[in-house]
Design a protein around this motif. Structure first.
Motif: not given
Length: 239
Positions: A161-168, A178-186, A149-159, A199-200
């Motif tokens: 794309s939220f989809r690209k940040a979630m995929k990375k 791990i066996r599964g992961v889900k990321v949701k941003i609203a 979540a911290e990684y996603i926050a850093f990416q979004l603050k640097n403009r 959601c991804i």
């Protein structure tokens, strides 16, 4: 009826454990609870205050083999970026504090632990109890939802794309077992006036199975468009 429950509290006693271990009489329970909150807030504030502005950290992605410069500059709403959780164990004369952290470079500096103990001693105001602080590095940081979540926050603050940040962020989990992961941003994604949720998901995520060990975090991100909410579920294993 659409009612949800926190995945961590739902699994307490099976695959999840409490982060505070102590006993108190009912009339003293609220004081112990407030003391735990003061300890956790003091540790987060200490890391926020002492982190150097503009310091960089590199995060490597196996999938793209690129090195991403991770700016560690923190704002007032992201004081617990690298801390996964804090365990507090209270005895008669000792309070044991175990800080589980992904990148403990700041706390490994000379005199950092002693300074943190002094700050905690002032905050707790306990004369008869001594503090014992231990740092435990997380073996697989990309297995922790707080760090993703911290990684996603850093990416979004640097403009980014939220989809690209979630995929990375999901790609970073390839390092962990791990066996599964889900990321949701609203929120107001990409600055749109109408808030929405995206959601991804990758792999399995059996939220209704109690024996499934699932890590979860809810992380607020403050942007120029407003506050975005990120939720991350990670399916580690099944007992």
């Amino acid at each position: 009826m659409g009612q949800k429950i926190n995945p961590l509290g739902f699994r307490l006693g099976t695959t999840q454990n409490h982060h505070s271990f102590w006993f108190a009489q009912p009339k003293n329970y609220s004081e112990g609870l407030q003391e735990d909150k003061k300890i956790r807030n003091c540790i987060k504030n200490y890391i926020q205050k002492n982190r150097k502005k503009g310091s960089n950290r590199k995060i490597e992605s196996d999938s793209s083999s690129e090195v991403i410069t991770h700016n560690r500059k923190m704002d007032s709403g992201s004081s617990s970026e690298v801390i996964t959780h804090i365990e507090i164990k209270k005895e008669i004369d000792t309070i044991h504090v175990i800080i589980h952290i992904g990148f403990p470079n700041l706390l490994k500096k000379k005199g950092a632990i002693e300074e943190l103990e002094k700050d905690l001693q002032k905050e707790v105001n306990s004369v008869n109890q001594r503090l014992n602080i231990a740092i435990e590095k997380v073996k697989e940081p990309y297995r922790q939802p707080n760090i993703l979540a911290e990684y996603i926050a850093f990416q979004l603050k640097n403009r980014v794309s939220f989809r690209k940040a979630m995929k990375k962020a999901i790609e970073l989990t390839k390092k962990a077992d791990i066996r599964g992961v889900k990321v949701k941003i609203a929120g107001r994604l990409a600055g749109k006036e109408i808030a929405r949720a995206e959601c991804i998901k990758k792999g399995r995520l059996p939220l209704q199975t109690i024996r499934a060990k699932i890590d979860y975090c809810c992380y607020p991100i403050r942007t120029i468009y407003g506050v975005l909410g990120v939720k991350i579920w990670i399916f580690v294993d099944e007992e």
